[in-house]
Design an enzyme around this catalytic site. Sequence first.
Site, PDB file in Angstrom:
ATOM      1  N   HIS A   1     -40.008  -9.116  45.751  1.00  0.00           N
ATOM      2  CA  HIS A   1     -39.798  -9.559  47.136  1.00  0.00           C
ATOM      3  C   HIS A   1     -38.334  -9.883  47.433  1.00  0.00           C
ATOM      4  O   HIS A   1     -38.022 -10.224  48.572  1.00  0.00           O
ATOM      5  CB  HIS A   1     -40.666 -10.793  47.396  1.00  0.00           C
ATOM      6  CG  HIS A   1     -40.284 -11.939  46.516  1.00  0.00           C
ATOM      7  ND1 HIS A   1     -40.501 -11.934  45.149  1.00  0.00           N
ATOM      8  CD2 HIS A   1     -39.643 -13.102  46.774  1.00  0.00           C
ATOM      9  CE1 HIS A   1     -40.021 -13.042  44.630  1.00  0.00           C
ATOM     10  NE2 HIS A   1     -39.505 -13.777  45.595  1.00  0.00           N
ATOM     11  N   ASP A   2     -37.462  -9.815  46.431  1.00  0.00           N
ATOM     12  CA  ASP A   2     -36.040 -10.104  46.636  1.00  0.00           C
ATOM     13  C   ASP A   2     -35.170  -8.851  46.578  1.00  0.00           C
ATOM     14  O   ASP A   2     -33.954  -8.938  46.745  1.00  0.00           O
ATOM     15  CB  ASP A   2     -35.518 -11.070  45.558  1.00  0.00           C
ATOM     16  CG  ASP A   2     -36.143 -12.447  45.645  1.00  0.00           C
ATOM     17  OD1 ASP A   2     -36.528 -12.855  46.751  1.00  0.00           O
ATOM     18  OD2 ASP A   2     -36.252 -13.105  44.594  1.00  0.00           O
TER      19      ASP A   2
ATOM     20  N   ASP B   1     -39.751 -19.617  38.966  1.00  0.00           N
ATOM     21  CA  ASP B   1     -38.636 -19.347  39.859  1.00  0.00           C
ATOM     22  C   ASP B   1     -37.325 -19.944  39.320  1.00  0.00           C
ATOM     23  O   ASP B   1     -37.283 -21.139  38.981  1.00  0.00           O
ATOM     24  CB  ASP B   1     -38.978 -19.993  41.214  1.00  0.00           C
ATOM     25  CG  ASP B   1     -38.077 -19.558  42.326  1.00  0.00           C
ATOM     26  OD1 ASP B   1     -38.167 -18.394  42.723  1.00  0.00           O
ATOM     27  OD2 ASP B   1     -37.280 -20.389  42.805  1.00  0.00           O
TER      28      ASP B   1
ATOM     29  N   GLU C   1     -37.815 -16.329  35.802  1.00  0.00           N
ATOM     30  CA  GLU C   1     -36.780 -15.641  36.579  1.00  0.00           C
ATOM     31  C   GLU C   1     -35.452 -16.324  36.277  1.00  0.00           C
ATOM     32  O   GLU C   1     -35.346 -17.550  36.354  1.00  0.00           O
ATOM     33  CB  GLU C   1     -37.083 -15.736  38.075  1.00  0.00           C
ATOM     34  CG  GLU C   1     -36.102 -14.903  38.883  1.00  0.00           C
ATOM     35  CD  GLU C   1     -35.889 -15.426  40.291  1.00  0.00           C
ATOM     36  OE1 GLU C   1     -35.527 -14.629  41.153  1.00  0.00           O
ATOM     37  OE2 GLU C   1     -36.062 -16.642  40.521  1.00  0.00           O
TER      38      GLU C   1
ATOM     39  N   ASP D   1     -46.803 -18.547  41.191  1.00  0.00           N
ATOM     40  CA  ASP D   1     -45.379 -18.809  41.231  1.00  0.00           C
ATOM     41  C   ASP D   1     -45.166 -20.307  41.035  1.00  0.00           C
ATOM     42  O   ASP D   1     -45.863 -21.121  41.638  1.00  0.00           O
ATOM     43  CB  ASP D   1     -44.816 -18.386  42.594  1.00  0.00           C
ATOM     44  CG  ASP D   1     -43.529 -17.600  42.460  1.00  0.00           C
ATOM     45  OD1 ASP D   1     -42.570 -18.157  41.911  1.00  0.00           O
ATOM     46  OD2 ASP D   1     -43.488 -16.447  42.900  1.00  0.00           O
TER      47      ASP D   1
HETATM   48  C1  NOJ Z   1     -35.998 -16.750  43.659  1.00  0.00           C
HETATM   49  C2  NOJ Z   1     -37.097 -16.272  44.538  1.00  0.00           C
HETATM   50  O1  NOJ Z   1     -37.594 -15.064  44.051  1.00  0.00           O
HETATM   51  C3  NOJ Z   1     -36.506 -16.145  45.918  1.00  0.00           C
HETATM   52  O2  NOJ Z   1     -37.347 -15.480  46.807  1.00  0.00           O
HETATM   53  C4  NOJ Z   1     -36.155 -17.532  46.391  1.00  0.00           C
HETATM   54  O3  NOJ Z   1     -35.489 -17.438  47.630  1.00  0.00           O
HETATM   55  C5  NOJ Z   1     -35.249 -18.262  45.411  1.00  0.00           C
HETATM   56  N1  NOJ Z   1     -35.628 -18.079  44.047  1.00  0.00           N
HETATM   57  C6  NOJ Z   1     -35.239 -19.741  45.698  1.00  0.00           C
HETATM   58  O4  NOJ Z   1     -36.487 -20.284  45.379  1.00  0.00           O
END
Ligand code: NOJ
Length: 562
Positions: free
Chosen positions: A336-337, A206, A264, A99
């Site tokens: 994970h989100d 990210d 992302e 990451d």
């Molecule tokens: C996206 C990540 O997947 C998430 O878990 C994170 O809280 C935010 N970006 C900030 O880094």
Amino acid sequence: MSQTPWWSRSVVYQIYPRSFADTDGDGFGDLRGIIDHLDHVADLGADVLWLSPIYVSPQDDNGYDIADYEAIDPMFGTMDDFDELVAAVHSRGMKLVMDLVVNHTSDEHAWFTESRQPGSDKRDWYVWRPAREGHEPGTPGAEPTNWGSFFGGSAWAYDEASGEYYLHLFSRKQPDLNWENPAVREAVYAMMNRWVDRGVDGFRMDVINLISKTYPLADGVLTPGDPYSFEIERVANGPRLIEFLEEMNREVGITSKQLFTVGEMVACGLEHAREYTSRHHDRLGMVFTFEHVSVDQSGSKLSPKKLHLPDLKQNLARWQEGLADDGWNSLYFENHDQPRSVSRWGDDSPEHRVASAKALATVLHLHQGTPYVYQGQEIGMTNAGFTRIEQYADVEARGQFAQATAAGVPEEAVLAGLSAMSRDNARTPMPWTPEGGFTTGTPWLPLNANTASINVADDVADPDGVAAHYKALIALRREDAVVRDGAFELLLPDDETLWAFTRTLGDQRLLVVANMSSHLAGVPISALPSLEDAELVLSSVYPGTDLQTLAPWEARVYRFRA
Ligand code: NOJ
């Protein structure tokens, strides 16, 4: 970029290290735990491992707030453990993707500590602004702009010592880096190069489309009832994004070294995705869009609505068609989100959980793109079932709860939203055995209450388990060029129960038909290609003899000549 990059044939397995496997009893997963369980991932057939952040961090956002990009957080282990992990991954013929969190750092990163000093030459490494004109610094309304942070509250934090504000699109412990400053970019690329030299095979980037903001920073439009503006165009897909992505690609040798990259991207539609992943440019391998994971939300993430199946399948179809001749899709339902897909779009009751997890897997993995499996998805893990705010550890959940209740939303409504959508749903530890098997200590977040019945050991031992189905899907992708390269066509686009499509390559065609409901479904056979001479390749439940009726959550894949 080569026409068929290696990762267009890959399946990625995402590990959230703090919740994967703990070997030292501190309640947090660690690198040795990953090494111990690598065969589980290899057995599934996944060939790329993506690790959520393992760098030194105060863990305000579970490692997405990095205080030292060059060191492993002691909670996860040591650099020796990391080197051993890289070797263990490579010895299984797999690749390791890290990451990369460079839109922001932790406020405890040395760069930011220095930047806090107004006279420092790192002042301009972050986004500092004076108070709004005519306002007393530090008082309500004095923030430089009216932007809200993704985690609730203002996106600006007041720094008393210097009398200025710094921008943080996420928590106040995650100050945004100033990518306009070439020294910042140089430092980031140098850091990436050191990881590549160490053996990593690529990066999951990210919120990477937030690195270029639109200057000058200015107020956004407010929606009634919201104290802050979320006019995302002001911070996403900014005017220099492509320049920065190309520069990074060049400086790190992303294309020349064939490194895996996935960006992302919030607010990334198809047109942007085409631009960023076009094979005629050296930018990114693929992106994670949020479009399809927003189809069941009305306005905010905390107000989910029941899925209208055509919205989801038509969205995926649009992306299939849109990136068919240029660019590349990532295929994901979980990470994970996101909440667990079997609870969100399947049926997590004991009666239908396994079949619905398999149906969701079947439709996703038969699309064109690179599929992602998030730890626990391969055994059909369910949402956490939290009912009280104290049960949540996530900075986002707590921030959203505080903001929504302060704005007068009843607690029960916020808790209902969190229980359906919160990120902690996906972060409960991996249940390796009926007893848990994640840690000998106290887990940082409780294991799911259903661990005795939903765990890796039991599922993997069951030839009809969810993992066996994932294995079959991944093997099918590996063996079958149609799965990888076939043209996609959505059938029955408006059907609210069936998800049907074909994939065609030369004279080879696959038909996928899935009943995405918990009741029997009749199939309008005449609207589908004729199945004469078709071979059933895969089924999610014991298949009946014909396709007139599908059992609840039954998914089938047929092969025939086009
Ligand atoms: C996206 C990540 O997947 C998430 O878990 C994170 O809280 C935010 N970006 C900030 O880094």
